[in-house]
Design a protein around this motif. Structure first.
Motif, PDB file in Angstrom:
ATOM      1  N   SER A 184       0.834  -1.204   0.000  1.00  0.00           N
ATOM      2  CA  SER A 184       0.000   0.000   0.000  1.00  0.00           C
ATOM      3  C   SER A 184       0.863   1.247   0.000  1.00  0.00           C
ATOM      4  O   SER A 184       0.566   2.233  -0.685  1.00  0.00           O
ATOM      5  CB  SER A 184      -0.932   0.005   1.216  1.00  0.00           C
ATOM      6  N   PHE A 185       1.949   1.199   0.748  1.00  0.00           N
ATOM      7  CA  PHE A 185       2.846   2.350   0.800  1.00  0.00           C
ATOM      8  C   PHE A 185       3.493   2.580  -0.566  1.00  0.00           C
ATOM      9  O   PHE A 185       3.563   3.713  -1.046  1.00  0.00           O
ATOM     10  CB  PHE A 185       3.919   2.125   1.867  1.00  0.00           C
ATOM     11  N   GLU A 186       3.953   1.491  -1.179  1.00  0.00           N
ATOM     12  CA  GLU A 186       4.590   1.606  -2.493  1.00  0.00           C
ATOM     13  C   GLU A 186       3.632   2.140  -3.554  1.00  0.00           C
ATOM     14  O   GLU A 186       4.026   2.904  -4.439  1.00  0.00           O
ATOM     15  CB  GLU A 186       5.126   0.246  -2.945  1.00  0.00           C
ATOM     16  N   SER A 187       2.383   1.730  -3.475  1.00  0.00           N
ATOM     17  CA  SER A 187       1.398   2.151  -4.477  1.00  0.00           C
ATOM     18  C   SER A 187       0.815   3.534  -4.193  1.00  0.00           C
ATOM     19  O   SER A 187       0.034   4.064  -4.984  1.00  0.00           O
ATOM     20  CB  SER A 187       0.263   1.127  -4.554  1.00  0.00           C
ATOM     21  N   GLY A 188       1.180   4.109  -3.052  1.00  0.00           N
ATOM     22  CA  GLY A 188       0.704   5.431  -2.703  1.00  0.00           C
ATOM     23  C   GLY A 188      -0.687   5.457  -2.097  1.00  0.00           C
ATOM     24  O   GLY A 188      -1.318   6.513  -2.002  1.00  0.00           O
ATOM     25  N   ASP A 189      -1.168   4.303  -1.666  1.00  0.00           N
ATOM     26  CA  ASP A 189      -2.503   4.205  -1.078  1.00  0.00           C
ATOM     27  C   ASP A 189      -2.414   4.539   0.416  1.00  0.00           C
ATOM     28  O   ASP A 189      -2.468   3.656   1.283  1.00  0.00           O
ATOM     29  CB  ASP A 189      -3.065   2.796  -1.293  1.00  0.00           C
ATOM     30  N   ILE A 190      -2.278   5.828   0.725  1.00  0.00           N
ATOM     31  CA  ILE A 190      -2.057   6.258   2.099  1.00  0.00           C
ATOM     32  C   ILE A 190      -3.267   5.965   2.987  1.00  0.00           C
ATOM     33  O   ILE A 190      -3.117   5.674   4.180  1.00  0.00           O
ATOM     34  CB  ILE A 190      -1.696   7.750   2.145  1.00  0.00           C
ATOM     35  N   SER A 191      -4.457   6.023   2.417  1.00  0.00           N
ATOM     36  CA  SER A 191      -5.640   5.717   3.230  1.00  0.00           C
ATOM     37  C   SER A 191      -5.588   4.282   3.732  1.00  0.00           C
ATOM     38  O   SER A 191      -5.945   3.998   4.885  1.00  0.00           O
ATOM     39  CB  SER A 191      -6.920   5.950   2.419  1.00  0.00           C
ATOM     40  N   ARG A 192      -5.125   3.370   2.880  1.00  0.00           N
ATOM     41  CA  ARG A 192      -4.994   1.972   3.305  1.00  0.00           C
ATOM     42  C   ARG A 192      -3.848   1.824   4.307  1.00  0.00           C
ATOM     43  O   ARG A 192      -3.962   1.061   5.271  1.00  0.00           O
ATOM     44  CB  ARG A 192      -4.748   1.065   2.087  1.00  0.00           C
ATOM     45  N   VAL A 193      -2.775   2.564   4.097  1.00  0.00           N
ATOM     46  CA  VAL A 193      -1.663   2.553   5.052  1.00  0.00           C
ATOM     47  C   VAL A 193      -2.163   2.951   6.437  1.00  0.00           C
ATOM     48  O   VAL A 193      -1.853   2.303   7.446  1.00  0.00           O
ATOM     49  CB  VAL A 193      -0.540   3.509   4.596  1.00  0.00           C
ATOM     50  N   MET A 194      -2.974   3.991   6.491  1.00  0.00           N
ATOM     51  CA  MET A 194      -3.498   4.483   7.765  1.00  0.00           C
ATOM     52  C   MET A 194      -4.395   3.450   8.432  1.00  0.00           C
ATOM     53  O   MET A 194      -4.408   3.323   9.660  1.00  0.00           O
ATOM     54  CB  MET A 194      -4.251   5.790   7.553  1.00  0.00           C
ATOM     55  N   GLU A 195      -5.122   2.683   7.634  1.00  0.00           N
ATOM     56  CA  GLU A 195      -5.992   1.638   8.180  1.00  0.00           C
ATOM     57  C   GLU A 195      -5.190   0.523   8.844  1.00  0.00           C
ATOM     58  O   GLU A 195      -5.697  -0.187   9.720  1.00  0.00           O
ATOM     59  CB  GLU A 195      -6.862   1.041   7.072  1.00  0.00           C
ATOM     60  N   LEU A 196      -3.927   0.375   8.434  1.00  0.00           N
ATOM     61  CA  LEU A 196      -3.085  -0.709   8.937  1.00  0.00           C
ATOM     62  C   LEU A 196      -2.218  -0.289  10.119  1.00  0.00           C
ATOM     63  O   LEU A 196      -1.445  -1.092  10.636  1.00  0.00           O
ATOM     64  CB  LEU A 196      -2.192  -1.243   7.807  1.00  0.00           C
ATOM     65  N   LEU A 197      -2.354   0.974  10.569  1.00  0.00           N
ATOM     66  CA  LEU A 197      -1.573   1.469  11.688  1.00  0.00           C
ATOM     67  C   LEU A 197      -2.484   1.860  12.844  1.00  0.00           C
ATOM     68  O   LEU A 197      -3.597   2.334  12.628  1.00  0.00           O
ATOM     69  CB  LEU A 197      -0.756   2.701  11.269  1.00  0.00           C
ATOM     70  N   THR A 198      -1.993   1.681  14.063  1.00  0.00           N
ATOM     71  CA  THR A 198      -2.714   2.213  15.213  1.00  0.00           C
ATOM     72  C   THR A 198      -2.489   3.722  15.270  1.00  0.00           C
ATOM     73  O   THR A 198      -1.491   4.235  14.733  1.00  0.00           O
ATOM     74  CB  THR A 198      -2.229   1.575  16.529  1.00  0.00           C
ATOM     75  N   ALA A 199      -3.386   4.445  15.911  1.00  0.00           N
ATOM     76  CA  ALA A 199      -3.267   5.903  15.980  1.00  0.00           C
ATOM     77  C   ALA A 199      -1.997   6.338  16.704  1.00  0.00           C
ATOM     78  O   ALA A 199      -1.391   7.371  16.384  1.00  0.00           O
ATOM     79  CB  ALA A 199      -4.495   6.496  16.671  1.00  0.00           C
ATOM     80  N   ALA A 226       5.038  10.279   7.640  1.00  0.00           N
ATOM     81  CA  ALA A 226       5.884  11.325   7.066  1.00  0.00           C
ATOM     82  C   ALA A 226       7.343  10.878   7.027  1.00  0.00           C
ATOM     83  O   ALA A 226       8.065  11.139   6.051  1.00  0.00           O
ATOM     84  CB  ALA A 226       5.739  12.614   7.875  1.00  0.00           C
ATOM     85  N   PHE A 227       7.772  10.194   8.078  1.00  0.00           N
ATOM     86  CA  PHE A 227       9.155   9.706   8.103  1.00  0.00           C
ATOM     87  C   PHE A 227       9.399   8.710   6.976  1.00  0.00           C
ATOM     88  O   PHE A 227      10.389   8.829   6.234  1.00  0.00           O
ATOM     89  CB  PHE A 227       9.464   9.046   9.448  1.00  0.00           C
ATOM     90  N   PHE A 228       8.515   7.727   6.826  1.00  0.00           N
ATOM     91  CA  PHE A 228       8.706   6.721   5.782  1.00  0.00           C
ATOM     92  C   PHE A 228       8.620   7.347   4.384  1.00  0.00           C
ATOM     93  O   PHE A 228       9.360   6.952   3.479  1.00  0.00           O
ATOM     94  CB  PHE A 228       7.678   5.599   5.925  1.00  0.00           C
ATOM     95  N   THR A 229       7.748   8.311   4.220  1.00  0.00           N
ATOM     96  CA  THR A 229       7.630   8.977   2.925  1.00  0.00           C
ATOM     97  C   THR A 229       8.918   9.711   2.577  1.00  0.00           C
ATOM     98  O   THR A 229       9.428   9.615   1.446  1.00  0.00           O
ATOM     99  CB  THR A 229       6.449   9.971   2.940  1.00  0.00           C
ATOM    100  N   GLY A 230       9.471  10.416   3.555  1.00  0.00           N
ATOM    101  CA  GLY A 230      10.714  11.138   3.330  1.00  0.00           C
ATOM    102  C   GLY A 230      11.888  10.209   3.092  1.00  0.00           C
ATOM    103  O   GLY A 230      12.739  10.457   2.238  1.00  0.00           O
ATOM    104  N   THR A 231      11.915   9.109   3.838  1.00  0.00           N
ATOM    105  CA  THR A 231      13.013   8.152   3.699  1.00  0.00           C
ATOM    106  C   THR A 231      12.967   7.455   2.345  1.00  0.00           C
ATOM    107  O   THR A 231      14.009   7.226   1.706  1.00  0.00           O
ATOM    108  CB  THR A 231      12.956   7.107   4.827  1.00  0.00           C
ATOM    109  N   ALA A 232      11.764   7.093   1.898  1.00  0.00           N
ATOM    110  CA  ALA A 232      11.618   6.368   0.630  1.00  0.00           C
ATOM    111  C   ALA A 232      12.175   7.165  -0.538  1.00  0.00           C
ATOM    112  O   ALA A 232      12.742   6.590  -1.481  1.00  0.00           O
ATOM    113  CB  ALA A 232      10.145   6.041   0.394  1.00  0.00           C
ATOM    114  N   SER A 233      12.039   8.482  -0.471  1.00  0.00           N
ATOM    115  CA  SER A 233      12.516   9.317  -1.570  1.00  0.00           C
ATOM    116  C   SER A 233      14.037   9.457  -1.592  1.00  0.00           C
ATOM    117  O   SER A 233      14.603   9.939  -2.575  1.00  0.00           O
ATOM    118  CB  SER A 233      11.876  10.709  -1.472  1.00  0.00           C
ATOM    119  N   LYS A 234      14.677   9.017  -0.503  1.00  0.00           N
ATOM    120  CA  LYS A 234      16.136   9.174  -0.401  1.00  0.00           C
ATOM    121  C   LYS A 234      16.884   7.839  -0.420  1.00  0.00           C
ATOM    122  O   LYS A 234      18.096   7.814  -0.198  1.00  0.00           O
ATOM    123  CB  LYS A 234      16.479   9.922   0.894  1.00  0.00           C
ATOM    124  N   LEU A 235      16.174   6.736  -0.652  1.00  0.00           N
ATOM    125  CA  LEU A 235      16.845   5.437  -0.652  1.00  0.00           C
ATOM    126  C   LEU A 235      17.882   5.361  -1.776  1.00  0.00           C
ATOM    127  O   LEU A 235      17.627   5.853  -2.878  1.00  0.00           O
ATOM    128  CB  LEU A 235      15.823   4.314  -0.823  1.00  0.00           C
TER     129      LEU A 235
END
Length: 296
Positions: A184-199, A226-235
């Protein structure tokens, strides 16, 4: 039985004890070697009637010294400290640890709250099922004292790890959830990412001052994403990830070629990820890069 045969027989047990007590693969391997050096010097001593007990006693005493040194070292450690990641299937010492539930990162971090004596008695009893009589012989304390120390240590720990051990169905489901998170993260489906995380999801990152890493835990869903998004762009170019089991938890190895650069594992609450553990300190990944790789 000669020394070489005894080494093969008892190395898994000694490594497993030392790793749980120290959280370090290199230190655990050193303990095994030092234990057998001491045993070799006693070879032929007929006063030793129980080789296993004697070896465990040497290893425990050596670990007590290391625990005291580690406690001082962690006072100046840069950022959060995590145990060395054990990754199943890489042909190294991680494949000989005995119970997955007692090598989880959370479990090992909780052990840091205990003194060296409490930690040794607790691990021998909780993770390996040693009797109080055996533990008393190993530590030089009375049976009653060992029992008292164990129960005192138990009060400072969560409910029994036996009760927390996931079923095979839960384990499979946990791995499915973390795969869904990455997809979901790779595909940019942030709404699904949020569903898979606790608040209140958190990320703990261990760089040890060796590489750039967050110096404090990252808290809340928004900041973790935000951290994972920023990190992914710098791998770095050529970085790929492989699914893995890390300290009994679902996770991933981030690799360039055959070299592991990051290890990520995840704890779950129900069907949601509640905590990420990320190890980027190269010193803590050295054992993985010396082992044969067989990522899935």
């Amino acid at each position: 039985m000669n020394i070489a045969e005894q080494y093969e027989m008892y190395r898994p047990l000694l490594f497993s004890i030392a790793y749980r007590l120290l959280g370090s693969v290199s230190d655990a391997e050193d303990i095994v070697q030092e234990t057998f050096v001491a045993w070799t010097e006693r070879d032929g001593d007929r006063s030793v009637t129980n080789t296993k007990s004697y070896l465990c006693r040497i290893a425990s005493n050596l670990c007590a010294d290391r625990i005291r040194k580690q406690t001082k070292q962690r006072e100046t450690y840069i950022g959060p400290w995590l145990p060395d990641p054990l990754v199943e299937g890489r042909g190294g010492p991680e494949d000989i640890c005995i119970r997955r539930d007692t090598i989880s990162t959370a479990y090992l971090l909780l052990l840091l709250q205990l003194s060296e004596v409490e930690r040794i008695i607790f691990v021998l009893r909780e993770a390996f099922g040693f009797s109080y009589e055996e533990i008393a012989a190993l530590t030089g304390k009375s049976v009653a004292n060992c029992r008292q120390i164990f129960h005192r240590a138990r009060r400072g720990m969560p409910r029994s790890t036996e009760e927390e051990t996931p079923t095979s169905t839960q384990t499979v489901r946990a791995h499915q959830i973390v795969r869904q998170f990455m997809q979901s993260f790779e595909s940019g489906d942030i709404s699904r990412v949020m569903e898979l995380l606790t608040a209140d999801v958190s990320l703990i990152m261990d760089g040890g001052g060796k590489v750039k890493a967050a110096l404090n835990p990252i808290l809340t869903m928004e900041r973790v994403i935000a951290f994972f998004t920023g990190t992914a762009s710098k791998l770095p170019e050529g970085m790929v990830y492989h699914h893995a089991t890390v300290n009994g938890l679902p996770g991933f190895l981030f690799m360039i070629g055959e070299t592991v650069h990051y290890v990520l594992s995840m704890e779950l609450e129900g069907n949601r990820i509640s905590r990420f553990y990320m190890t980027v300190n190269p010193d803590k990944l050295a054992h993985l890069n010396m082992a044969k790789t067989s990522p899935s």
